[in-house]
Scaffold this motif. Structure first.
Motif, PDB file in Angstrom:
ATOM      1  N   LEU A   1       0.902  -1.313   0.091  1.00  0.00           N
ATOM      2  CA  LEU A   1      -0.091   0.156  -0.114  1.00  0.00           C
ATOM      3  C   LEU A   1       0.663   1.272   0.058  1.00  0.00           C
ATOM      4  CD1 LEU A   1      -2.720   1.320   0.531  1.00  0.00           C
ATOM      5  CD2 LEU A   1      -2.392   1.490   2.759  1.00  0.00           C
ATOM      6  N   LEU A   2       0.597   2.291  -1.019  1.00  0.00           N
ATOM      7  CA  LEU A   2       1.348   3.310  -1.006  1.00  0.00           C
ATOM      8  C   LEU A   2       0.431   4.476  -1.047  1.00  0.00           C
ATOM      9  CD1 LEU A   2       4.519   4.465  -2.393  1.00  0.00           C
ATOM     10  CD2 LEU A   2       2.516   5.678  -3.749  1.00  0.00           C
ATOM     11  N   VAL A   3       0.653   5.504  -0.060  1.00  0.00           N
ATOM     12  CA  VAL A   3      -0.296   6.405   0.270  1.00  0.00           C
ATOM     13  C   VAL A   3       0.272   7.797   0.284  1.00  0.00           C
ATOM     14  CG1 VAL A   3      -1.654   7.833   2.122  1.00  0.00           C
ATOM     15  CG2 VAL A   3      -1.596   5.179   2.008  1.00  0.00           C
ATOM     16  N   THR A   4      -0.154   8.990  -0.657  1.00  0.00           N
ATOM     17  CA  THR A   4       0.439  10.176  -0.683  1.00  0.00           C
ATOM     18  C   THR A   4      -0.205  11.132  -0.238  1.00  0.00           C
ATOM     19  OG1 THR A   4      -0.251  10.452  -2.949  1.00  0.00           O
ATOM     20  CG2 THR A   4       1.710   9.318  -2.734  1.00  0.00           C
ATOM     21  N   SER A   5       0.361  12.201   0.350  1.00  0.00           N
ATOM     22  CA  SER A   5      -0.438  13.466   0.945  1.00  0.00           C
ATOM     23  C   SER A   5       0.287  14.584  -0.077  1.00  0.00           C
ATOM     24  CB  SER A   5      -0.065  13.554   2.189  1.00  0.00           C
ATOM     25  OG  SER A   5      -0.696  14.857   2.694  1.00  0.00           O
ATOM     26  N   ILE A   6      -0.260  15.418  -0.765  1.00  0.00           N
ATOM     27  CA  ILE A   6       0.132  16.353  -1.413  1.00  0.00           C
ATOM     28  C   ILE A   6      -0.511  17.733  -1.005  1.00  0.00           C
ATOM     29  CG2 ILE A   6       0.407  17.200  -3.872  1.00  0.00           C
ATOM     30  CD1 ILE A   6      -0.555  14.052  -4.316  1.00  0.00           C
ATOM     31  N   LYS A   7       0.342  18.863  -0.685  1.00  0.00           N
ATOM     32  CA  LYS A   7      -0.062  20.076  -0.523  1.00  0.00           C
ATOM     33  C   LYS A   7       0.958  20.948  -1.172  1.00  0.00           C
ATOM     34  CE  LYS A   7      -1.668  18.846   4.252  1.00  0.00           C
ATOM     35  NZ  LYS A   7      -1.150  17.398   4.181  1.00  0.00           N
ATOM     36  N   GLY A   8       0.329  21.494  -2.292  1.00  0.00           N
ATOM     37  CA  GLY A   8       1.336  22.403  -3.094  1.00  0.00           C
ATOM     38  C   GLY A   8       2.185  21.275  -3.907  1.00  0.00           C
ATOM     39  N   GLY A   9       3.492  21.902  -3.638  1.00  0.00           N
ATOM     40  CA  GLY A   9       4.827  21.103  -4.235  1.00  0.00           C
ATOM     41  C   GLY A   9       5.137  20.002  -3.347  1.00  0.00           C
TER      42      GLY A   9
END
Length: 124
Positions: free
Chosen positions: A86-94
């Protein structure tokens, strides 16, 4: 604010059966043993699209929420690409935070680490 560790834990618990866990949740011991984290910086305007595109080409997207900046994907890793990761990403701006989990057995295969490295190559 949700950290990548808590986000990974909550999504992993939702998909415990797919991750070959015996119970309904991931134990803290297994989560600590089988998780790896990384942060990186991408172009702010295209960060979400770049991560989402890499997720689509790398595995099965199980969560795609542009408003929250969250993408979760099930990958295959380990020997013969049989271990679910399982791969989880959290993106805020760059700013992109990545968390990866795979259940480790008696002989550690480091599936999460290897899958994360492959995913980072897919982003670039």
């Amino acid at each position: 604010m949700t950290t990548i560790e808590s986000l990974l834990k909550s999504i992993a618990n939702e998909h415990a059966a797919e991750l070959c866990e015996l119970g309904d949740t991931i134990s803290e011991k297994n989560l600590k043993k089988g998780s790896v984290y990384q942060s990186l910086k991408l172009d702010g305007d295209n960060a979400y699209r770049a991560v989402r595109g890499a997720a689509i080409s790398s595995g099965t997207v199980i969560q795609d929420d542009e408003d929250r900046g969250v993408v979760a994907v099930m990958l295959k890793g380990g020997i013969a690409k049989m271990a679910p990761v399982l791969l989880v990403t959290s993106i805020k701006g760059g700013e992109v935070d990545l968390g990866c989990y795979s259940k480790e057995g008696l002989i550690p295969q480091h599936s999460a680490e290897k899958a994360l490295r492959a995913f980072l190559k897919a982003i670039n």
